[in-house]
Design an enzyme around this catalytic site. Structure first.
Site, short mmCIF file in Angstrom:
data_model
loop_
_atom_site.label_atom_id
_atom_site.label_comp_id
_atom_site.label_asym_id
_atom_site.label_seq_id
_atom_site.Cartn_x
_atom_site.Cartn_y
_atom_site.Cartn_z
CG PHE A 23 81.81 82.54 37.28
CD1 PHE A 23 81.02 82.26 36.18
CD2 PHE A 23 82.25 83.84 37.47
CE1 PHE A 23 80.66 83.26 35.29
CE2 PHE A 23 81.90 84.84 36.58
CZ PHE A 23 81.10 84.56 35.49
CG ASP A 24 80.55 75.03 39.74
OD1 ASP A 24 81.12 74.71 40.79
OD2 ASP A 24 80.31 74.22 38.82
CG PHE A 25 86.91 75.82 38.59
CD1 PHE A 25 87.48 77.06 38.42
CD2 PHE A 25 87.59 74.70 38.14
CE1 PHE A 25 88.72 77.20 37.79
CE2 PHE A 25 88.82 74.82 37.52
CZ PHE A 25 89.38 76.08 37.34
CB VAL A 179 77.32 81.68 36.88
CG1 VAL A 179 77.18 81.02 35.51
CG2 VAL A 179 76.86 83.14 36.82
CG ASP A 181 78.09 72.59 35.81
OD1 ASP A 181 78.56 72.95 36.90
OD2 ASP A 181 78.40 71.50 35.28
#
Length: 231
Positions: A23-25, A179, A181
């Site tokens: 995961f990106d943060f 994942v 954004d």
């Protein structure tokens, strides 16, 4: 990092397509924009400049911090250290506290954990802040590894962070999914030969995701879960 006992999660009855999820943060797990924007305004004020509007500040989220001051705000190399130090001065004191977990993220993490999927972050954010915020939000027990940068790190790419996370988890690219954004997540995943799920609830847009070739686009964390688990 040893995983603590995770909260009970709804059983999906489905098999995960991947053994590990990275995961990106910022903009993927949490909305950290308020604290980031406050810290940026503080840095610009310290430099005697009027801060850009929120639309311009949103573009700061995603790239490495040094690149953002250089490419987005036009700062010369000799002035970037000052701006970064002022930004971090404010973020270290109060900015990191101003974060909100996106609705549906705890349920997603719980479902992955219950299915035995390894969970890690792969972010351009310093690991110190990642751990601090996840701990404060009660999400740290879900994570097997925290992938990020160090405070003096100027050259690590998103692909480097993703590859480091995969090595730490002991999983090959074909067993992982990223994942994120922003376009940086998509490009980093492609460089690491990992598929990418781009989420619309963060700081990116559908047009950005389509232009950079995201493998999947999800509107909500629940949609991310559907993409990870087989029907």
């Amino acid at each position: 990092m040893a995983r603590a006992q995770a909260p009970a999660a709804p059983q999906t009855g489905k098999t995960p397509r991947y053994r590990a999820v990275l995961f990106d943060f910022d903009g993927t797990l949490l909305d950290t924009s308020a604290g980031i924007f406050e810290s940026l305004r503080y840095a610009f004020a310290a430099d005697g400049k009027t801060p850009p509007d929120d639309a311009a500040l949103r573009k700061f989220v995603g790239p490495p911090i040094y690149d953002s001051f250089r490419t987005l705000f036009g700062y010369p190399d000799e002035k970037i250290d000052f701006m970064v130090s002022k930004y971090r001065e404010h973020y270290r004191e109060t900015g990191w506290k101003n974060a909100r977990v996106y609705d549906g993220v705890p349920a997603l993490l719980a479902a992955l954990s219950a299915a035995g999927v390894k969970i890690a972050t792969a972010s351009s954010k310093p690991v110190t802040y990642i751990e601090q915020i996840l701990r404060a939000q009660g999400l740290l027990p879900f994570f097997d590894y925290l992938g990020g940068t160090q405070f003096d790190d100027r050259h690590t790419t998103k692909a480097d962070v993703i590859k480091s996370a995969m090595r730490a988890l002991g999983e090959p690219a074909q067993a992982c999914v990223m994942v994120g954004d922003r376009l940086y997540d998509i490009c980093g995943a492609k460089a690491a030969r990992v598929p990418c799920i781009a989420v619309l609830y963060g700081f990116g847009s559908r047009a950005e995701f389509e232009a950079y070739g995201a493998d999947f686009i999800a509107e909500t964390p629940a949609d991310v879960q559907k993409l990870i688990f087989e029907d």
